[in-house]
Scaffold this motif. Structure first.
Motif, short mmCIF file in Angstrom:
data_model
loop_
_atom_site.label_atom_id
_atom_site.label_comp_id
_atom_site.label_asym_id
_atom_site.label_seq_id
_atom_site.Cartn_x
_atom_site.Cartn_y
_atom_site.Cartn_z
N GLU A 11 0.80 -1.22 0.00
CA GLU A 11 0.00 0.00 0.00
C GLU A 11 0.84 1.28 0.00
O GLU A 11 0.46 2.24 -0.67
CB GLU A 11 -1.00 0.00 1.16
N VAL A 14 1.66 1.93 -3.61
CA VAL A 14 0.48 2.33 -4.39
C VAL A 14 0.06 3.75 -4.01
O VAL A 14 -0.28 4.55 -4.88
CB VAL A 14 -0.67 1.32 -4.18
N ALA A 15 0.11 4.07 -2.72
CA ALA A 15 -0.27 5.41 -2.27
C ALA A 15 0.65 6.47 -2.88
O ALA A 15 0.19 7.53 -3.31
CB ALA A 15 -0.24 5.49 -0.76
N ARG A 18 -0.31 6.93 -6.52
CA ARG A 18 -1.56 7.69 -6.66
C ARG A 18 -1.35 9.17 -6.38
O ARG A 18 -1.89 10.03 -7.07
CB ARG A 18 -2.61 7.13 -5.71
N LEU A 54 0.67 -7.18 -6.86
CA LEU A 54 -0.13 -5.98 -7.07
C LEU A 54 -1.30 -6.33 -7.97
O LEU A 54 -1.15 -7.11 -8.92
CB LEU A 54 0.70 -4.89 -7.77
N ARG A 55 -2.45 -5.74 -7.67
CA ARG A 55 -3.57 -5.89 -8.60
C ARG A 55 -3.19 -5.17 -9.89
O ARG A 55 -2.38 -4.25 -9.88
CB ARG A 55 -4.83 -5.25 -8.02
N ASP A 57 -4.62 -2.89 -11.67
CA ASP A 57 -4.78 -1.44 -11.66
C ASP A 57 -3.70 -0.78 -10.80
O ASP A 57 -3.20 0.29 -11.14
CB ASP A 57 -6.18 -1.05 -11.17
N GLN A 58 -3.32 -1.42 -9.72
CA GLN A 58 -2.25 -0.90 -8.87
C GLN A 58 -0.92 -0.95 -9.61
O GLN A 58 -0.14 -0.01 -9.57
CB GLN A 58 -2.12 -1.70 -7.58
N ARG A 59 -0.67 -2.06 -10.27
CA ARG A 59 0.59 -2.24 -10.97
C ARG A 59 0.76 -1.17 -12.05
O ARG A 59 1.83 -0.60 -12.21
CB ARG A 59 0.68 -3.63 -11.57
N GLN A 61 -0.46 1.82 -12.10
CA GLN A 61 -0.15 3.09 -11.46
C GLN A 61 1.30 3.15 -11.00
O GLN A 61 1.97 4.16 -11.16
CB GLN A 61 -1.08 3.32 -10.26
N VAL A 62 1.78 2.05 -10.43
CA VAL A 62 3.15 2.02 -9.93
C VAL A 62 4.15 2.09 -11.09
O VAL A 62 5.13 2.82 -11.04
CB VAL A 62 3.39 0.77 -9.05
#
Length: 88
Positions: A11, A14-15, A18, A54-55, A57-59, A61-62
């Motif tokens: 997290e 990911v944070a 974002r 990572l999901r 969508d998370q991946r 973004q990262v």
């Protein structure tokens, strides 16, 4: 109830991605495929070392966050250090 230890949580990573994407302007017009592959490779290596996932969508973004970091002059070494710190 079992709680996943801090060092195995993604997290913070990911944070950070974002937060950056929320404050960024336009992305670079052209994509350097070799650079994108390097970012993906480094991320995958760190995730595997830590046993993290990572999901999708998370991946995305990262990877976008890290690609932007490298495109703005960051180095592979400092990117790796930052990832290690975020998932430590």
């Amino acid at each position: 109830m079992y709680r996943l230890p801090e060092q195995y949580q993604v997290e913070p990573l990911v944070a950070a991605a974002r937060q950056l994407s929320a404050t960024q302007g336009a992305a670079p017009a052209a994509v350097d495929v070799a650079m994108l592959q390097m970012v993906e490779s480094v991320l995958e290596s760190i995730l595997q070392e830590r046993g993290l996932k990572l999901r999708p969508d998370q991946r995305g973004q990262v990877v976008a966050f890290l690609y932007d970091y490298i495109a703005r002059g960051g180095s592979r070494e400092t990117m790796t250090q930052a990832l290690d710190a975020l998932v430590a």
